[in-house]
Design an enzyme around this catalytic site. Structure first.
Site, PDB file in Angstrom:
ATOM      1  N   ARG A   1      99.489  49.980  37.856  1.00 36.94           N
ATOM      2  CA  ARG A   1      99.471  51.417  38.174  1.00 36.94           C
ATOM      3  C   ARG A   1     100.789  52.126  37.855  1.00 36.94           C
ATOM      4  NH1 ARG A   1      95.680  52.807  42.142  1.00 36.94           N
ATOM      5  NH2 ARG A   1      96.375  54.919  41.738  1.00 36.94           N
TER       6      ARG A   1
ATOM      7  N   HIS B   1     100.471  44.819  30.761  1.00 33.13           N
ATOM      8  CA  HIS B   1     101.009  45.402  31.986  1.00 33.13           C
ATOM      9  C   HIS B   1     102.419  44.921  32.306  1.00 33.13           C
ATOM     10  CE1 HIS B   1      97.132  47.180  32.544  1.00 33.13           C
ATOM     11  NE2 HIS B   1      96.536  45.997  32.627  1.00 33.13           N
TER      12      HIS B   1
ATOM     13  N   PRO C   1     101.595  45.909  48.413  1.00 31.81           N
ATOM     14  CA  PRO C   1     102.387  44.877  49.103  1.00 31.81           C
ATOM     15  C   PRO C   1     103.136  45.469  50.303  1.00 31.81           C
ATOM     16  CG  PRO C   1     102.855  44.914  46.738  1.00 31.81           C
ATOM     17  CD  PRO C   1     102.012  46.108  47.035  1.00 31.81           C
ATOM     18  N   GLU C   2     103.034  44.797  51.427  1.00 27.19           N
ATOM     19  CA  GLU C   2     103.766  45.188  52.633  1.00 27.19           C
ATOM     20  C   GLU C   2     104.783  44.088  52.937  1.00 27.19           C
ATOM     21  OE1 GLU C   2     101.010  46.429  55.706  1.00 27.19           O
ATOM     22  OE2 GLU C   2      99.583  47.160  54.219  1.00 27.19           O
TER      23      GLU C   2
END
Ligand code: ZN
Length: 274
Positions: free
Chosen positions: A113, A94, A2-3
């Site tokens: 991750r 997750h 994500p940016e």
């Protein structure tokens, strides 16, 4: 990863759920999230806090509480916040944290991750923390001249300088490749070597791609999704990112892929001049 546009999209979606709500219970399942601090202590500190505002600086979400303290959330590679109005799905392996709000909603933090971070800061520590890590907001009151000052004297490749969060906050691999394509600047140009006209093009292009990214609610690649599970559509707008070998939309030349500072970089060898 994500940016700025993805984080801003998450902020806009999650702010109405969180703002004004009190944290009734907090469960942090993954110790990596709050490292080096004990997750149970951080969770305990958060219980009872009421959310005043959900802000953003660069790629950080800043959850400010009435007490003045702030929780800085960085999604890194695959972090996402989900709004679970009907309770938390129990079977998602997750899910790394669950916030139970006094308005009946749950907000869950999911991260495959596990590179994301949660940092709880005292009021007086927030500004120094941000200032040490982030340059100005590219969609704030930033002029082309100011951008030029950030790049002046730097011999690093333009691509690397723009990925450096201290140059500008919030750009990553996607939006840098896109901005350089629009600005017709080669990613290996020395960052400090742009003339006034090139700086103006770069400035305009950065703002253009970020605004489009926000309008399209970010780009969905791999794990990014909005808090309600919906997807962004910025990936349909890509001119350069991830399109190596495809014809340039401006001149038809096949786009080339190179590695700059360890990051795959796609550009047009014909219209992005070195
Ligand atoms: Zn081209």
């Amino acid at each position: 990863m994500p940016e700025l546009p993805e984080v801003e999209t998450v902020r806009r979606a999650i702010a109405p759920v969180l703002e004004g709500a009190r944290l009734e219970s907090v469960e942090i399942r993954d110790p990596r999230l709050t490292r080096p601090f004990d997750p149970s202590i951080v969770a305990h500190e958060l219980v009872g806090e009421r959310v005043a505002e959900v802000g953003r600086r660069g790629k950080y979400l800043i959850v400010r509480f009435d007490s003045g303290r702030a929780l800085l959330i960085h999604l890194r590679m695959t972090g996402s916040l989900r709004n679970a109005p009907n309770g938390t799905p129990a079977d998602d392996p997750h899910t790394r944290a669950v916030l139970t709000l006094d308005n009946g909603s749950d907000v869950t933090y999911r991260d495959v991750r596990r590179f994301g971070t949660w940092e709880l800061l005292e009021e007086s520590d927030v500004r120094p923390y941000i200032d040490a890590r982030l340059g100005p907001e590219p969609l704030g009151p930033l002029s082309a001249a100011k951008l030029g000052q950030r790049l002046a004297g730097r011999r690093a490749p333009l691509k690397s300088a723009l990925l450096d969060q201290r140059t500008l906050a919030g750009l990553g691999n996607i939006y840098v490749d896109e901005a350089l394509w629009y600005a017709q600047l080669h990613p290996l140009r020395p960052a400090g070597g742009l003339d006034g006209e090139e700086l103006a093009r770069l400035h305009r292009s950065i703002r253009r791609v970020l605004r489009t990214g926000i309008e399209r609610q970010g780009s969905t690649l791999r794990d990014y999704a909005l808090p309600d599970g919906a997807y962004g559509s910025m990936q349909d707008e890509f001119r350069a990112y991830g399109r190596g070998g495809e014809p340039c939309d401006r001149c038809g030349t096949p786009l080339e892929r190179i590695v700059v500072g360890g990051r795959t970089t796609t550009f047009c060898p014909h219209c992005q001049l070195l």
